[in-house]
Design a protein around this motif. Structure first.
Motif, PDB file in Angstrom:
ATOM      1  N   GLN A 115       0.832  -1.206   0.000  1.00  0.00           N
ATOM      2  CA  GLN A 115       0.000   0.000   0.000  1.00  0.00           C
ATOM      3  C   GLN A 115       0.869   1.259   0.000  1.00  0.00           C
ATOM      4  N   VAL A 116       1.991   1.211   0.734  1.00  0.00           N
ATOM      5  CA  VAL A 116       2.895   2.365   0.771  1.00  0.00           C
ATOM      6  C   VAL A 116       3.441   2.636  -0.627  1.00  0.00           C
ATOM      7  N   VAL A 117       3.873   1.567  -1.303  1.00  0.00           N
ATOM      8  CA  VAL A 117       4.441   1.741  -2.646  1.00  0.00           C
ATOM      9  C   VAL A 117       3.370   2.242  -3.608  1.00  0.00           C
ATOM     10  N   ARG A 118       2.149   1.719  -3.468  1.00  0.00           N
ATOM     11  CA  ARG A 118       1.081   2.142  -4.370  1.00  0.00           C
ATOM     12  C   ARG A 118       0.736   3.606  -4.150  1.00  0.00           C
ATOM     13  N   LEU A 119       0.705   4.029  -2.882  1.00  0.00           N
ATOM     14  CA  LEU A 119       0.444   5.441  -2.589  1.00  0.00           C
ATOM     15  C   LEU A 119       1.550   6.311  -3.171  1.00  0.00           C
ATOM     16  N   TYR A 120       2.799   5.834  -3.050  1.00  0.00           N
ATOM     17  CA  TYR A 120       3.912   6.601  -3.612  1.00  0.00           C
ATOM     18  C   TYR A 120       3.745   6.724  -5.124  1.00  0.00           C
ATOM     19  N   ASN A 121       3.329   5.624  -5.757  1.00  0.00           N
ATOM     20  CA  ASN A 121       3.131   5.660  -7.203  1.00  0.00           C
ATOM     21  C   ASN A 121       2.020   6.621  -7.597  1.00  0.00           C
ATOM     22  N   GLN A 122       1.048   6.786  -6.719  1.00  0.00           N
ATOM     23  CA  GLN A 122      -0.088   7.636  -7.063  1.00  0.00           C
ATOM     24  C   GLN A 122       0.196   9.111  -6.850  1.00  0.00           C
ATOM     25  N   MET A 123       1.309   9.433  -6.203  1.00  0.00           N
ATOM     26  CA  MET A 123       1.650  10.837  -6.016  1.00  0.00           C
ATOM     27  C   MET A 123       2.210  11.389  -7.323  1.00  0.00           C
ATOM     28  N   PRO A 124       1.871  12.646  -7.650  1.00  0.00           N
ATOM     29  CA  PRO A 124       2.409  13.231  -8.875  1.00  0.00           C
ATOM     30  C   PRO A 124       3.867  13.657  -8.691  1.00  0.00           C
ATOM     31  N   GLU A 125       4.609  13.667  -9.786  1.00  0.00           N
ATOM     32  CA  GLU A 125       5.987  14.145  -9.747  1.00  0.00           C
ATOM     33  C   GLU A 125       5.989  15.674  -9.682  1.00  0.00           C
ATOM     34  N   PRO A 126       7.019  16.290  -9.139  1.00  0.00           N
ATOM     35  CA  PRO A 126       8.145  15.724  -8.407  1.00  0.00           C
ATOM     36  C   PRO A 126       7.743  15.346  -6.992  1.00  0.00           C
ATOM     37  N   LYS A 127       8.236  14.195  -6.533  1.00  0.00           N
ATOM     38  CA  LYS A 127       7.851  13.725  -5.206  1.00  0.00           C
ATOM     39  C   LYS A 127       9.090  13.311  -4.432  1.00  0.00           C
ATOM     40  N   TYR A 128       8.972  13.443  -3.120  1.00  0.00           N
ATOM     41  CA  TYR A 128      10.111  13.165  -2.255  1.00  0.00           C
ATOM     42  C   TYR A 128       9.666  12.283  -1.095  1.00  0.00           C
ATOM     43  N   VAL A 129      10.629  11.584  -0.501  1.00  0.00           N
ATOM     44  CA  VAL A 129      10.316  10.681   0.604  1.00  0.00           C
ATOM     45  C   VAL A 129      11.262  10.963   1.761  1.00  0.00           C
ATOM     46  N   ILE A 130      10.697  11.109   2.955  1.00  0.00           N
ATOM     47  CA  ILE A 130      11.499  11.165   4.168  1.00  0.00           C
ATOM     48  C   ILE A 130      11.201   9.881   4.946  1.00  0.00           C
ATOM     49  N   ALA A 131      12.236   9.074   5.210  1.00  0.00           N
ATOM     50  CA  ALA A 131      12.052   7.888   6.051  1.00  0.00           C
ATOM     51  C   ALA A 131      12.323   8.315   7.488  1.00  0.00           C
ATOM     52  N   MET A 132      11.261   8.302   8.299  1.00  0.00           N
ATOM     53  CA  MET A 132      11.352   8.859   9.643  1.00  0.00           C
ATOM     54  C   MET A 132      11.441   7.734  10.665  1.00  0.00           C
ATOM     55  N   GLY A 133      12.529   7.722  11.411  1.00  0.00           N
ATOM     56  CA  GLY A 133      12.658   6.772  12.510  1.00  0.00           C
ATOM     57  C   GLY A 133      13.357   5.492  12.125  1.00  0.00           C
ATOM     58  N   ALA A 134      13.795   4.780  13.163  1.00  0.00           N
ATOM     59  CA  ALA A 134      14.580   3.564  12.966  1.00  0.00           C
ATOM     60  C   ALA A 134      13.812   2.522  12.162  1.00  0.00           C
ATOM     61  N   CYS A 135      12.503   2.403  12.409  1.00  0.00           N
ATOM     62  CA  CYS A 135      11.718   1.369  11.716  1.00  0.00           C
ATOM     63  C   CYS A 135      11.669   1.623  10.224  1.00  0.00           C
ATOM     64  N   ALA A 136      11.414   2.879   9.859  1.00  0.00           N
ATOM     65  CA  ALA A 136      11.249   3.175   8.441  1.00  0.00           C
ATOM     66  C   ALA A 136      12.561   3.030   7.683  1.00  0.00           C
TER      67      ALA A 136
END
Lengths: 204, 131
Positions: free
Chosen positions: A86-107
């Motif tokens: 679901q995370v990857v699909r949501l990322y795919n559905q975001m329009p470009e340009p898009k950025y990702v912040i991985a927050m915390g040890a788990c991510a």
């Protein structure tokens, strides 16, 4: 325009800029994150948006409830294997340009649940991460720091040439493959095009 | 002496409103059109199957968006509404029961019997049996 010339001009009260700088200045000050909390880090993310830490100072107070309107995905918390598609699909559905912040040890690595059977060992196995924040959970100041790092990254991007950002390269695909939830975890376990296992890299 | 303006001789009393309405529409439409044009010309479009898919919180959309509800829900809702209102009346009736006069009691019983009759009628019509 030469940087020295620009500083020289600014001493005389003349402000010179390029279209690229102006464009990036606008982009970096209007990054809209996706309303997307996965675990306890999300509480820190919410705290960051509130009056005490006030993410609105950076133009990022508008958390969008739809990926269609969001530029930034803050992966805040543990990504379970059930949630990863679901995370990857949501990322795919975001329009470009898009950025990702991985927050915390788990991510960024799976954190304390790394040895668990049902936790993804870092979201960078499936989507490209721009800024990693360590911590469990990171304080709001750390998220703000990550956000400022992302702003620096955006303002340093050139719009032309080989180093131009991903969204301006027409030949690159717009979507990343979504893993399937199979019998023994995710299939495939990682996207080999963007993820390079550090252990294997060390071994050569 | 006031000279009349050379353009748009305003005759009809509503003409001003019409002109203002048109101006308001144009005032709103121009920025939208400019934004659309800008996006058409400069935005790097990268469509994809998932990007264009229906947004369903990250899950894949399943089934049809046009869900049809059975018409018997409508009848069921009406019958429910009647007895919902009845309950509202029954509560003060029960609270004041010991102090009520005989005519008041009879009036309430008539009201109850009417509703019970309605329920029996609905039952006989087969409203409450589900296909």
């Amino acid at each position: 325009m030469d940087q020295d010339l620009k500083t020289e001009l600014s001493k005389h009260g003349i402000f010179a800029t390029s279209f690229e700088e102006l464009y990036n200045w606008g982009r970096k000050n209007s990054v809209w994150p996706l309303t997307f909390g996965l675990a306890c880090c999300a509480i820190e993310m919410i705290a960051t948006t509130m009056a005490r830490y006030d993410l609105a100072r950076f133009g990022a107070e508008v958390f969008r409830p739809s990926p269609r309107q969001a530029d930034l995905m803050i992966v805040s918390g543990t990504v379970t294997k059930k949630m990863a598609p679901q995370v990857v699909r949501l990322y795919n559905q975001m329009p470009e340009p898009k950025y990702v912040i991985a927050m915390g040890a788990c991510a960024i690595s799976g954190g304390p649940f790394r040895d668990g059977y049902n936790v993804l060992k870092g979201i960078d196995r499936f989507i490209p991460v721009d800024v990693h924040i360590p911590g469990c959970p990171p304080r709001p100041e750390a998220l703000i720091h990550a956000f400022m790092a992302l702003q620096d990254k955006i303002s340093a991007q050139h719009l032309t040439g080989e180093s131009r950002p991903r969204h301006l390269k027409q030949e690159l695909p717009s979507e990343f493959p979504v893993p399937e939830f199979g019998e023994h975890g995710l299939e495939p376990a990682q996207n080999d095009e963007i993820f390079h296992n550090p252990l294997k890299v060390l071994q050569g | 002496m006031v000279k009349s303006l050379p353009i748009a001789p305003v005759e009809h009393p509503w003409a001003t409103i019409l002109v203002l309405l048109g101006a308001a529409v144009v005032f709103g439409a121009i920025p939208l059109a400019l934004a659309w044009l800008w996006a058409r010309l400069f935005s790097p479009a990268k469509p994809g199957l998932q990007k264009n898919a229906t947004y369903e919180c990250g899950l894949e959309a399943k089934g049809d968006a046009w869900v049809q509800l059975d018409v018997s829900y409508y009848l069921y809702a009406i019958v429910f509404l009647i007895f919902d209102v009845e309950a509202v009346f029954l509560l003060p009736f029960a609270a004041a029961f010991s102090g009520l006069s005989l005519p008041a009691c009879l009036a309430m019983l008539v009201f109850l019997l009417l509703l019970v009759e309605g329920l029996i009628w609905a039952c006989q019509k087969g409203v409450l049996t589900w296909a």
